[in-house]
Design an enzyme around this catalytic site. Structure first.
Site, PDB file in Angstrom:
ATOM      1  N   HIS A  32       0.761  -1.367  -0.082  1.00 49.79           N
ATOM      2  CA  HIS A  32      -0.263   0.316   0.025  1.00 49.79           C
ATOM      3  C   HIS A  32       0.869   1.200  -0.052  1.00 49.79           C
ATOM      4  CE1 HIS A  32      -4.025   1.723   0.681  1.00 49.79           C
ATOM      5  NE2 HIS A  32      -3.171   2.543   1.224  1.00 49.79           N
ATOM      6  N   ASP A  34       0.358   5.529  -1.077  1.00 48.60           N
ATOM      7  CA  ASP A  34      -0.478   6.615  -1.314  1.00 48.60           C
ATOM      8  C   ASP A  34      -0.001   7.762  -2.487  1.00 48.60           C
ATOM      9  OD1 ASP A  34      -3.330   6.016  -0.213  1.00 48.60           O
ATOM     10  OD2 ASP A  34      -2.180   5.825   1.534  1.00 48.60           O
ATOM     11  N   GLU A 151      -9.019   1.510  -2.394  1.00 51.53           N
ATOM     12  CA  GLU A 151      -9.319   1.570  -1.055  1.00 51.53           C
ATOM     13  C   GLU A 151     -10.499   1.659  -0.394  1.00 51.53           C
ATOM     14  OE1 GLU A 151      -6.511   3.047   2.596  1.00 51.53           O
ATOM     15  OE2 GLU A 151      -6.249   4.083   0.750  1.00 51.53           O
ATOM     16  N   HIS A 198     -13.271   1.649   4.275  1.00 54.56           N
ATOM     17  CA  HIS A 198     -12.097   2.487   4.992  1.00 54.56           C
ATOM     18  C   HIS A 198     -12.607   2.754   6.405  1.00 54.56           C
ATOM     19  CE1 HIS A 198      -9.046   5.355   5.205  1.00 54.56           C
ATOM     20  NE2 HIS A 198      -8.373   4.747   4.232  1.00 54.56           N
ATOM     21  N   HIS A 243      -8.848  -1.693   7.630  1.00 53.16           N
ATOM     22  CA  HIS A 243      -9.915  -1.116   7.903  1.00 53.16           C
ATOM     23  C   HIS A 243     -11.328  -1.621   8.297  1.00 53.16           C
ATOM     24  CE1 HIS A 243      -7.572   2.656   6.670  1.00 53.16           C
ATOM     25  NE2 HIS A 243      -7.353   1.939   5.626  1.00 53.16           N
ATOM     26  N   HIS A 264      -2.385  -3.049   4.500  1.00 56.02           N
ATOM     27  CA  HIS A 264      -1.676  -2.372   5.442  1.00 56.02           C
ATOM     28  C   HIS A 264      -2.182  -2.142   6.833  1.00 56.02           C
ATOM     29  CE1 HIS A 264      -4.814  -0.010   3.786  1.00 56.02           C
ATOM     30  NE2 HIS A 264      -4.534   1.250   4.236  1.00 56.02           N
ATOM     31  N   ASP A 335       1.912   2.242   3.749  1.00 57.30           N
ATOM     32  CA  ASP A 335       0.987   3.334   3.605  1.00 57.30           C
ATOM     33  C   ASP A 335       2.143   4.590   3.382  1.00 57.30           C
ATOM     34  OD1 ASP A 335      -1.572   4.452   3.796  1.00 57.30           O
ATOM     35  OD2 ASP A 335      -1.819   4.139   5.634  1.00 57.30           O
TER      36      ASP A 335
END
Length: 409
Positions: A32, A34, A151, A198, A243, A264, A335
């Site tokens: 993961h 971003d 995500e 999420h 999440h 993650h 992340d």
């Protein structure tokens, strides 16, 4: 010669040199990253406005990826959740049917386009990877395998680590627009995992919240969420449980016909926050029961108390997951570019080797470090592909189910 095959040889006595040799043969696959979100906020998707060959304001650029022995990573197509806390209160109480108009699907498509255009622009560094064989081929070519993950639903107050400020969004909805047709479209565009939630609930499943859990809406998966999982299995898209609530994760593990992943997430027994995976869920993982990989997050908030997040603390999370689930079920999911604070010693992608050095000092063998670096992920990715191939050979048709709360059909 196998990409990951380790041939017995005398490793240098220096742990850093030994790890450098190991990772030069294997490379790190991160679950993961971003970077697309940073590009959105800093440059409004104008990929001509910056150069990834030069230092960036975030955690990721090509020189640091190379220095960190990066073999591949999932570019995260991330879109934030609705406003917090008002929307979450409505969703929990059942007053929100998740059908309010929004731009979530548009924004997700822009994120996917951003990834594909960046991969094409830096074609000599990156290669779009949509299969496990693509990942291996990228490594043979000396390029960085570029996978895409969506995500799911996103947090309401999203900390933008690059701009160092909180950003608030006032749209509602999920990145799928509650549509299985959108899921199939994402798959056709190269998306290979979908996070079920999420930090807010959605039409498919309950979120686990952030630091603390939030009251449930579905008590795990909704009926439509179960349909979603089976359609993901049919396509060959990995079910990502980062999440999600504990109930969602437990039910998804049992529901999925294919291995699952946490792209993650870290270990709750090491640091007690809702975002981390508890032991009773880790205990459900095995190659005999349900194969999976938990890719450890580097966010300081999920690792240790304030000021105590270090590379050693991250190693504690890796070792705990390995102890409960097994060393063949843990990976790396930093992340980067999506977190505010990083552990000391893991400040950016160039620092991946520091974690492997720490584990090498603790007695991890070269082949175990190879598993952690990427082989564990590749195993479950391959199995997801095999399950999808079997389902398709059996003739299972795509699901035409429509979200029951839709008012336009």
């Amino acid at each position: 010669v196998s990409v990951f095959g380790w041939h017995e040889r005398q490793l240098p006595n220096d742990p850093e040199k030994a790890v450098s040799l190991i990772l030069s043969r294997t490379g790190v696959i991160d679950g993961h990253v971003d970077l697309p979100w940073a590009v959105r906020y800093l440059y409004r998707y104008n990929i001509s406005a910056f150069d990834l060959e030069e230092p960036t304001q975030g955690h990721v650029d090509i020189p640091r990826l190379r220095k960190g022995h990066t073999a591949g990573f999932f570019w995260s197509a991330f879109v934030p959740c609705p406003d917090w806390p008002d929307h979450q209160a409505e969703a929990t109480q059942g007053q929100d049917d998740f059908t309010s108009p929004n731009w979530r699907v548009r924004d997700t498509l822009e994120q996917i386009d951003d990834v594909r255009e960046l991969v094409a622009r830096y074609w000599d560094t990156f290669r779009l990877a949509t299969t496990s064989n693509d990942v291996k081929a990228s490594m043979y070519e000396g390029r960085i395998a570029s996978l895409i993950g969506v995500e799911g639903c996103a947090l309401t107050l999203a900390y933008d680590s690059v701009l160092s400020r909180l950003t608030k969004n006032n749209h509602s909805g999920h990145q799928l627009g509650n549509s299985l047709a959108v899921l199939r479209t994402y798959y056709a565009l190269g998306v290979r995992y979908m996070t079920l939630t999420h930090m807010c609930h959605n039409a498919f499943a309950d979120s686990g919240g952030y630091i603390w859990p939030i009251p449930p809406r579905h008590h795990g998966l909704s009926d439509f969420g179960r349909t979603l999982i089976h359609e993901m299995n049919r396509l060959g898209m990995i079910v990502d449980l980062s999440h999600t609530s504990d109930d969602t994760a437990r039910q998804a593990i049992l529901e999925s016909e294919a291995p699952v992943m946490w792209s993650h997430s870290s270990a709750r027994s090491v640091w007690n926050v809702a975002r981390n995976v508890p032991d009773h869920i880790l205990a459900m993982i095995s190659e005999e029961k349900k194969d999976a990989v938990v890719m450890v997050n580097f966010s300081a908030d999920f690792i240790a108390d304030k000021g105590k997040a270090t590379v050693q603390a991250v190693a504690d999370h890796v070792e705990h997951i390995a102890e409960v689930a097994g060393k063949r079920h843990v990976g790396i999911g930093s992340d980067f570019d999506g977190i505010e604070k990083t552990p000391v010693g893991l400040e950016d992608t160039s620092k991946y080797p520091n974690l492997f050095v720490e584990l090498y000092k603790r007695g991890w063998k070269p082949n175990e470090l190879e598993d952690l670096a990427g082989r564990n992920f590749l195993r479950i990715f391959k199995k997801v592909e095999e399950v999808a191939s079997k389902i398709q050979r059996e003739g299972r048709a795509p699901s035409m189910d429509i979200y029951p709360a839709r008012k336009d059909l």
